[in-house]
Design an enzyme around this catalytic site. Structure first.
Site, mmCIF file in Angstrom:
data_model
loop_
_atom_site.group_PDB
_atom_site.id
_atom_site.type_symbol
_atom_site.label_atom_id
_atom_site.label_comp_id
_atom_site.label_asym_id
_atom_site.label_seq_id
_atom_site.Cartn_x
_atom_site.Cartn_y
_atom_site.Cartn_z
ATOM 1 N N GLU A 431 0.822 -1.213 0.000
ATOM 2 C CA GLU A 431 0.000 0.000 0.000
ATOM 3 C C GLU A 431 0.856 1.264 0.000
ATOM 4 O O GLU A 431 0.355 2.365 0.069
ATOM 5 C CB GLU A 431 -1.031 -0.020 1.137
ATOM 6 C CG GLU A 431 -0.530 -0.541 2.461
ATOM 7 C CD GLU A 431 -1.637 -0.789 3.485
ATOM 8 O OE1 GLU A 431 -2.795 -0.403 3.279
ATOM 9 O OE2 GLU A 431 -1.309 -1.370 4.535
ATOM 10 N N ASP A 455 -5.056 2.680 0.367
ATOM 11 C CA ASP A 455 -3.906 3.509 0.713
ATOM 12 C C ASP A 455 -2.963 3.709 -0.460
ATOM 13 O O ASP A 455 -2.417 4.795 -0.638
ATOM 14 C CB ASP A 455 -3.146 2.886 1.898
ATOM 15 C CG ASP A 455 -3.820 3.222 3.216
ATOM 16 O OD1 ASP A 455 -4.204 4.394 3.396
ATOM 17 O OD2 ASP A 455 -3.997 2.316 4.051
ATOM 18 N N CYS A 502 -7.032 -6.250 -1.559
ATOM 19 C CA CYS A 502 -8.086 -6.158 -0.551
ATOM 20 C C CYS A 502 -8.603 -4.727 -0.401
ATOM 21 O O CYS A 502 -9.405 -4.447 0.469
ATOM 22 C CB CYS A 502 -7.606 -6.713 0.787
ATOM 23 S SG CYS A 502 -6.134 -5.904 1.393
HETATM 24 C C1 PEP Z 1 -6.179 -0.585 1.956
HETATM 25 O O1 PEP Z 1 -5.441 0.324 2.317
HETATM 26 O O2 PEP Z 1 -6.496 -0.781 0.759
HETATM 27 C C2 PEP Z 1 -6.755 -1.500 2.934
HETATM 28 C C3 PEP Z 1 -7.423 -2.575 2.565
HETATM 29 O O3 PEP Z 1 -6.603 -1.190 4.245
HETATM 30 P P1 PEP Z 1 -7.471 -0.107 5.029
HETATM 31 O O4 PEP Z 1 -8.603 0.321 4.127
HETATM 32 O O5 PEP Z 1 -7.934 -0.796 6.257
HETATM 33 O O6 PEP Z 1 -6.467 0.957 5.266
HETATM 34 MG MG MG Z 2 -4.612 0.418 4.300
#
Ligand code: PEP
Ligand code: MG
Length: 576
Positions: A431, A455, A502
């Site tokens: 990320e 991110d 994700c």
């Molecule tokens: C992301 O950064 O894509 C991620 C899945 O984590 P979060 O949204 O919890 O920062």
């Molecule tokens: Mg994240």
């Protein structure tokens, strides 16, 4: 025709006459009694009758909706037998010579308002349980006949102030086509039950009970959360068509629940689900998720006043692993900081929290917290197929240090004679752009990557994901993002490793064709997107998508990429 707006709590469309549920009058007057023991006996008799009813409801729910939903009634049985609740009610009857119903109401309303003011959603749900149980016992004490919802035998849409979980559980889907309530939210128990029963529902309308009379014709749209009162013929025809379309799509999705995700030309990918709590596993299984692709473990740490203990964490991880029955579960280690604060950690305020001491950076500094979590994870690993990933890795050194800590904890557990699985895959979230750029080197050391586009996009575009004013720069389809994603996937594949995604992009219908073309192996998204994504992927040709992705990589802007995907959709075999 009047349109009443609320919150869509269970999808689907219903067209039927209204049946207005008048709340039973459960008025409790304060009376002084001569013989308190008579009241104690009345109370106990009412509790016995209530318990018998709840047991019946629990059995019925177990048969129709399964164990998890039946647990709601297990909670009711606990309330009905709770000495900490019933003791004070009996004391009140005896010491103040009060009638049973008044004493019961007084004591339970104290508990209910205490639970309602708790931070934890779990405890707030306990307030709903107690309200439901109190109503049932009061109805017996007052000998008020509560409407028998199970006996409804004509097609209706129920309209009520609220429905308790016990009332919802009694609804017969063949006759109750939908329900609309004044109060409630998407996550209230009755909304959750409506989704399992597949009864379209709109909650939180504030005023529907005052606007609708018995027998009024209603159209209820559980998707957009609206109810139309006395619609005209043209509107009825429009919604009949919408209902047919919805049902045809559902029938198609139902067929996809237990089949693998395969493109037209035979490429298999894995569709996984992002979860926040063990309770979310139900949604994974109901929607045919093949894995948990991201368990955001930090929710265990939030909404409370102190750290969860190793044992508490172990319990949560074990539950998820067991419920997934050997399917992969990727748990992300603590990702706190940025927009997720833990007030009890008392961390100093930062100028740029998203660029500050968050996630693995914090864990490497506060190793006490990190080690506790790792021990809990390692201990739980023997209960399923655990994969661990570190968030916000920016350098190889960070990964190596975090991995060493994990290995140290594993060795300590072995020395203590505690069993740990030897099959745990260890990966990182990609990320941060530095990690995407060095993916070829990371790929030699990790077992897998999971691309966190939420991110990755904000850091690549330097556009705060929370800031509306720069949201125009938050561009998942920007070729810069696509090129980074390609780099990560190609680097992993060169080392024989797999790559998931994700971030929200993984469930986005415009991005999915591109990601198939780029060779992504695992897509992790919200449970409700799984079947739509599986249906979409089954209509794509991976080979065509490879050509599409190549073309997208040489586009100059995000708009060009989006246009390219839309055009291909119109000109080729893939509908969306
Ligand atoms: C992301 O950064 O894509 C991620 C899945 O984590 P979060 O949204 O919890 O920062
Ligand atoms: Mg994240």
């Amino acid at each position: 025709m009047v349109k009443i707006k609320g919150i869509g709590a269970a999808a689907g469309i219903a067209i039927a006459k209204a049946l207005v549920l008048e709340a039973a009058e459960l008025v409790t007057e304060k009376r002084t009694v001569e013989d308190p023991e008579v009241e104690v006996t009345r109370l106990r008799e009412a509790l016995v009758l209530s318990e018998a009813e709840v047991r019946k409801l629990k059995q019925r729910t177990l048969e129709q909706l399964g164990e998890e939903k039946a647990e709601i009634f297990e909670a009711h049985l606990l309330v009905l037998n709770d000495p900490e609740l019933l003791g004070p009610v009996e004391d009140k009857i005896r010491t103040e010579s009060l009638n049973a119903e008044y004493a019961l109401q007084e004591v339970t309303s104290g508990f209910i308002s205490m639970f309602e003011n708790m931070k934890s959603a779990y405890l707030r749900e306990r307030a709903a349980d107690m309200r439901d149980v109190t109503k049932r016992v009061l109805a017996h004490l007052l000998k008020v006949k509560v409407q028998d919802l199970a006996a409804i035998n004509e097609e209706v849409i129920l309209v009520a102030e609220d429905l308790t979980p016990s009332e919802t559980a009694q609804l017969n889907r063949s006759f109750v086509k939908g329900f609309a309530t004044n109060i409630g939210g998407r996550t209230s128990h009755s909304a959750i039950m409506a989704r399992s029963l597949e009864i379209p529902a709109v909650v939180g309308t504030k005023e529907i009970l005052h606007q609708v009379k018995d027998g009024d014709l209603l159209i209820l749209d559980g998707m957009d959360g609206s109810v139309l009162l006395n619609p005209d013929e043209a509107t009825i025809a429009e919604y009949r068509a919408k209902k047919e379309q919805y049902e045809a799509q559902r029938a198609e999705y139902a067929k996809l629940r237990h089949v693998p995700t395969v493109t037209m030309d035979g490429l298999h990918v894995e569709l996984a689900v992002n979860i926040g709590t063990p309770a979310d596993v139900a949604g994974v299984l109901e929607n045919g998720g093949e894995a948990v692709g991201l368990y955001r473990a930090e929710f265990l740490y939030m909404g409370r006043d102190s750290m969860p203990s190793e044992q508490e964490q172990f319990g949560a991880y074990k539950t998820v692993l067991e419920r997934m029955e050997g399917k992969p579960v990727v748990v992300r280690t603590l990702d706190i900081g940025g927009d997720k604060e833990l007030p009890y950690l008392e961390l100093p305020k930062e100028m740029n929290p998203f660029l500050g001491l968050r996630a693995v950076r914090l864990c490497l500094e506060r190793q006490d917290i990190f080690r506790t979590q790792l021990r809990a994870l390692l201990r739980a690993s023997v209960y399923g197929n655990l994969r661990i990933m570190f968030p916000m890795i920016a350098t190889l050194d960070e990964f190596r240090e975090a991995k060493n800590i994990l290995l140290e904890e594993k060795a300590k557990l072995a020395a203590e004679g505690i069993q740990v699985s030897n099959e745990i895959q260890l990966g990182i979230m990609v990320e941060i752009p530095s990690t995407a750029v060095l993916a070829d080197l990371f790929a030699k050391e990790v077992d897998f990557f999971s691309i966190g586009t939420n991110d990755l996009i904000q850091y690549t575009m330097a556009a705060d994901r929370m800031n509306e004013r720069v949201s125009y720069l938050y561009q998942p389809y920007n070729p810069a993002i696509l090129r980074l994603v390609k780099r990560v996937i190609d680097s992993a594949h060169a080392e024989g490793k797999w790559v998931g995604m994700c971030g929200e992009m993984a469930g986005d219908e415009t991005a999915i064709p591109l990601l198939i073309g780029l060779g992504l192996d695992e897509f992790s998204m919200s449970a409700s997107s799984i079947l739509a994504a599986r249906s979409q992927i089954s209509k794509l040709s991976a080979e065509e998508m490879r050509t599409l992705a190549l073309e997208a990589l040489s586009c100059g802007t995000a708009e060009e990429v989006a246009r390219l995907v839309t055009q291909t959709r119109h000109h080729s075999s893939f509908p969306m």
